[in-house]
Design an enzyme around this catalytic site. Structure first.
Site, mmCIF file in Angstrom:
data_model
loop_
_atom_site.group_PDB
_atom_site.id
_atom_site.type_symbol
_atom_site.label_atom_id
_atom_site.label_comp_id
_atom_site.label_asym_id
_atom_site.label_seq_id
_atom_site.Cartn_x
_atom_site.Cartn_y
_atom_site.Cartn_z
ATOM 1 C CG ASN A 207 21.092 8.743 -0.726
ATOM 2 O OD1 ASN A 207 22.256 9.601 -0.958
ATOM 3 N ND2 ASN A 207 20.304 8.874 0.031
ATOM 4 C CB SER B 55 22.484 13.122 4.515
ATOM 5 O OG SER B 55 21.444 14.238 3.664
ATOM 6 C CG HIS C 66 18.281 15.535 6.671
ATOM 7 N ND1 HIS C 66 19.060 16.202 6.466
ATOM 8 C CD2 HIS C 66 18.911 14.021 6.079
ATOM 9 C CE1 HIS C 66 19.749 16.002 5.036
ATOM 10 N NE2 HIS C 66 19.735 14.930 5.176
ATOM 11 C CG ASP D 255 19.824 19.036 6.986
ATOM 12 O OD1 ASP D 255 18.570 18.451 6.755
ATOM 13 O OD2 ASP D 255 20.533 19.210 6.582
#
Length: 433
Positions: free
Chosen positions: A310, A382, A211, A179
């Site tokens: 998404n 996520s 994130h 990430d």
């Protein structure tokens, strides 16, 4: 994505990913050299880093994966490369290298629009989102349906996946978070990071985005955090961090493959969690490059879980599971809300040959760690993905001698069935053993 189903904002680097014959990769490299004039700048073995070579623009070969990242080519050389790949038996295929994302940054400017990538959901969430993207209050029950959650002791997500009902903790199991890095100084995570590495040129593994820290916390946060309720699934698992996305939430396929190559060589790592991806069009196939990497990981006793994406804007606009989650050997994770409905942004299984959703996790109003020692509530596939990664670590602890394929079977077989189409939720909601 545009209304014609073609993904918009797809960004390419100019480089190519070439799949070498796994039985004779040397012949593939020879074909690239003789047919397209491509010479290898660096040959990277498992566990090594190709960051410097990729930064300098040379061609890199990940030997253990059987994948070459070919330097940017144009004009006649590009045509020669394509012709060589098409004609040589030693070259299985080629794909243009893409840039994948964690999320789109214009939350404050366009709070009611679709958020590209995997951080924030929209639709029915808009009224509860501040300009900085933080959910202002916890959800209990939406629309009068589903259970009512109290988060005094643990987040709704941990309760929903039964992480609060098991004695398993993930002890002895490594979870690799690929990430934006991690806030390793966070009081909840400081003693938990076993190894870390950055594959982003010029950036340290420290998370300047947030994130990656959020995802790491959900997967492996402690049983007794410094502040607030418990939020981490595998509370004693070892955290491995590969920074493959920049502080701007972007990363090339080469960087992500570099991180997979690194994680694959870590003996303790059994789960690779990737809350990242890129949109695909309806009817698109999966990436053979990422499928090769995922199969190699399975053979090495590691399971890759990835965010389904998404891109949807339900109920009117459904979009297919994104790359690399749409690969058959990658577990694609969709997101549900606290009332056990599908999240409005969660992508659907619309493409064949591995493009379905495998299972779902809590992905709306999820509390976890944030950079600078903080905490934040976020929504997205996520957020669902590290819930699944954490439960996978619990299964590895319970079944230390199992193969990766057996763990996947246990994971799918132990889900909670939901009143949702399989195209949205796959086998159902992941459950701790």
């Amino acid at each position: 994505m545009a209304d014609d189903g073609v993904p918009k904002h797809v960004e390419y680097t100019g480089r190519y990913l070439v799949l070498l014959d796994q039985d004779d990769p040397g012949a593939g490299l020879e074909a690239l050299s003789s047919g397209a004039g491509v010479s290898v700048a660096e040959h990277v073995e498992a566990g090594e880093s190709a960051t410097q070579a990729l930064r300098q623009g040379g061609t890199v070969v990940f030997g253990d994966l059987g994948i070459a990242v070919v330097e940017a080519v144009e004009g006649d050389q590009r045509l020669a490369l394509e012709a060589t790949v098409a004609s040589s038996r030693a070259l299985v295929g080629a794909e243009p290298e893409r840039v994948l994302h964690a999320y789109k940054k214009d939350v404050a400017a366009h709070p009611a629009e679709y958020f590209e990538g995997y951080l924030h959901g929209v639709a029915d969430l808009v009224e509860r989102v501040r300009g900085d993207g933080q959910i202002t209050r916890p959800l209990t029950r939406a629309g009068g349906r589903g259970p009512q959650w109290s988060e005094d002791q643990a987040t709704w997500g941990l309760q929903a996946v039964l992480a609060t009902e098991t004695a398993l903790t993930g002890r002895g199991v490594g979870v690799a978070i690929l990430d934006t890095g991690i806030d390793a100084a966070h009081p909840d995570l400081a003693a938990r990071v076993k190894q870390s590495a950055s594959f982003v040129p010029g950036q340290a593994v420290d998370d300047g985005h947030g994130h990656g820290t959020h995802c790491a916390g959900t997967a492996c946060g402690p049983r007794n955090p410094a502040t607030g309720p418990r939020y981490g699934v595998a509370c004693e698992a070892d955290i491995y961090v590969a920074k493959v996305l920049s502080d701007q939430g972007r990363g090339s396929d080469g960087q992500i493959l570099d991180g997979i190559n690194w994680a694959m060589d870590r003996a303790d790592v059994r789960v690779i969690s990737m809350s990242l991806g890129g949109a695909v069009a309806l009817g698109d196939g999966f990436s053979r490059i990422y499928e090769r990497a995922a199969r190699r990981c399975l053979k090495r006793g590691k399971v890759i879980v990835a965010a389904a994406g998404n891109e949807s804007r339900r109920p009117l606009d459904l979009r297919p599971v994104s790359t690399p989650a749409n690969c058959p050997s990658v577990l694609a994770v969709g997101a549900i809300a606290p009332d056990f409905t599908i999240a409005p942004f969660s992508c659907a299984g619309m493409n064949p040959n591995g493009g379905g959703v495998d299972l779902v996790g809590p992905g709306v109003d999820v509390l976890s760690t944030w950079r600078d020692g903080g905490y934040r509530r976020l929504s997205g596939t996520s957020m669902a993905t590290p819930h699944v990664a954490g439960v996978t670590a619990l299964l590895w602890e319970q079944n230390p001698n199992a193969t990766a394929a057996q763990i996947v079977t246990l994971l799918r077989g132990g889900t909670r069935e939901l009143v949702l189409p399989a195209s949205d939720a796959g086998r159902g909601l992941v459950q701790a053993p």
